[in-house]
Design an enzyme around this catalytic site. Structure first.
Site, PDB file in Angstrom:
ATOM      1  N   SER A  19       0.837  -1.198   0.000  1.00  0.00           N
ATOM      2  CA  SER A  19       0.000   0.000   0.000  1.00  0.00           C
ATOM      3  C   SER A  19       0.872   1.248   0.000  1.00  0.00           C
ATOM      4  CB  SER A  19      -0.879  -0.019   1.263  1.00  0.00           C
ATOM      5  OG  SER A  19      -1.470   1.229   1.525  1.00  0.00           O
ATOM      6  N   TYR A  76      -3.046   0.834  10.008  1.00  0.00           N
ATOM      7  CA  TYR A  76      -2.953   0.148   8.724  1.00  0.00           C
ATOM      8  C   TYR A  76      -1.562   0.316   8.131  1.00  0.00           C
ATOM      9  CZ  TYR A  76      -3.782  -0.967   3.799  1.00  0.00           C
ATOM     10  OH  TYR A  76      -3.695  -1.499   2.539  1.00  0.00           O
ATOM     11  N   LYS A  80       1.286  -2.693   7.296  1.00  0.00           N
ATOM     12  CA  LYS A  80       1.889  -2.912   5.983  1.00  0.00           C
ATOM     13  C   LYS A  80       3.409  -2.694   6.019  1.00  0.00           C
ATOM     14  CE  LYS A  80      -1.531  -4.031   3.187  1.00  0.00           C
ATOM     15  NZ  LYS A  80      -1.532  -5.266   2.360  1.00  0.00           N
ATOM     16  N   GLY A  83     -24.428  15.255  -4.990  1.00  0.00           N
ATOM     17  CA  GLY A  83     -23.891  16.545  -4.576  1.00  0.00           C
ATOM     18  C   GLY A  83     -23.523  16.598  -3.110  1.00  0.00           C
ATOM     19  N   LYS A  84     -23.268  15.448  -2.506  1.00  0.00           N
ATOM     20  CA  LYS A  84     -22.998  15.376  -1.069  1.00  0.00           C
ATOM     21  C   LYS A  84     -21.566  14.963  -0.734  1.00  0.00           C
ATOM     22  CE  LYS A  84     -27.812  14.307   0.108  1.00  0.00           C
ATOM     23  NZ  LYS A  84     -28.726  13.325   0.736  1.00  0.00           N
TER      24      LYS A  84
END
Length: 350
Positions: A132, A158, A162, A207-208
């Protein structure tokens, strides 16, 4: 597409990336030199979680073998790797949005350790690991790009999981126990996307969608087909052994551009009626979300929405020059075309 073996193994085969990888292995990748023609005799052994719906994969080919199992159980990993001496293994399984932070380490670290132990025991030829951008965290500014020489600066739990995974893989390679390659893709997009990505698209439609700050922060993104190309090239080429590669689209996109492109695809390609506005928020919103995220994770819990909000105004961008030079990697799909593929695969949900 010559792997030097008739068998490929995949963990996380029924996931977002795994499905694209299986499709690319079966059909090749168009406009991609040397890997546009698949090996029609290739057997693909897929580790999938018990009870998962594998119908999409089952429809693709009779050359796919399904093995139910969990990478946190060494015996399940051994069932994948047994009788597969000399095979190529793609380790795509992992967790990104758990309920508890301990799951990051149970799956991304300890699960990977199980896969490594099984692969070494059963003499797997080479393993390509999906990592990642998170082990390197956030860019210092909007012009900064991560490359393979960038220092570790993991973002939250996270990122730490990784990072630990990557260090473990490098140690295995340096000891000569197994050939390995680490692939670092950033934000995914592509067909068969999970509900969280569909929710993002619907927020844009309505549109949020929140845009924190001016929206000019850069984000590297990677179509799952482009990532699959990087994975396959890393598996085939000996030059990649022991290396780490950033794999993404050609250039980073501004967050404003990402939102506009997705809206344009919905409107122009699928006649989806979209509202042409966003919820504009000040930078302090992401800053507050960062501290709240940090607190929540410090007590072992995890909240996906708060975590995502904490980095929405930040630049997370990388250079793919090393992959271009070493692997002849050349992304064939851009954000517009990849978004078309994404929406086409889940159009019934709109």
């Amino acid at each position: 597409m010559d792997f030097g073996t008739s068998t490929v193994l995949i963990t996380g085969a029924n996931g977002w990336l795994g499905k694209s990888l299986v499709d690319c292995l079966l059909n090749g990748i168009k406009n991609s030199a040397d890997i546009d023609k698949p090996d029609k005799k290739l057997i693909i052994k897929c580790l999938v979680l018990k009870g998962e719906d594998t119908s999409l994969l089952q429809q693709k080919s009779k050359r796919i073998i399904f093995i139910e199992g969990d990478i946190t159980k060494i015996e399940d990993c051994r069932r994948l790797t047994s009788n597969s001496k000399g095979a190529i293994l793609f380790h795509c399984a992992g967790i990104i949005h758990p309920r508890k932070t301990s799951q990051f380490f149970d799956i991304n670290v300890n699960g990977t350790r199980n896969i490594i132990d099984a692969a070494i025991k059963d003499k797997i030829k080479k393993t390509i690991f999906v990592s990642s951008n998170s082990p390197c965290g956030l860019n210092q500014n909007n012009k900064d790009l991560f490359d393979e020489n960038s220092d570790y600066n993991p973002y939250m739990s996270y990122g730490r999981s990784k990072m630990e995974m990557e260090k473990m893989i490098s140690e295995i390679y340096n000891k000569g126990q197994m050939k390995t390659v680490i692939i670092r893709p950033p934000w995914f997009y592509g067909p068969n996307q999970p509900p969280r990505q569909t929710k993002f698209y619907k927020m844009i439609r309505d549109g949020k969608v929140p845009v924190v700050g001016d929206g000019n922060n850069k984000r590297s993104m990677a179509c799952t087909v482009n990532i699959s190309q990087g994975l396959i090239r890393a598996a085939i080429l000996e030059k990649a052994d022991g290396e780490t590669y950033w794999i993404a689209d050609k250039e980073p996109y501004s967050f404003n551009f990402i939102v506009r492109t997705i809206r344009r695809v919905m409107s122009d390609e699928f006649d989806i009626v979209c509202k042409h506005n966003e919820v504009r928020l000040p930078n302090i919103v992401s800053s507050l979300a960062y501290y709240l995220d940090y607190f929540i994770q410090s007590v072992g819990l995890y909240n996906k929405e708060i975590h995502v909000l904490s980095e929405m105004n930040r630049t997370i961008a990388c250079s793919i020059k090393k992959a271009e030079n070493d692997l002849n990697y050349s992304p064939t799909i851009d954000l517009y075309d990849g978004t078309v593929m994404s929406i086409k695969s889940i159009i019934s949900k709109f």
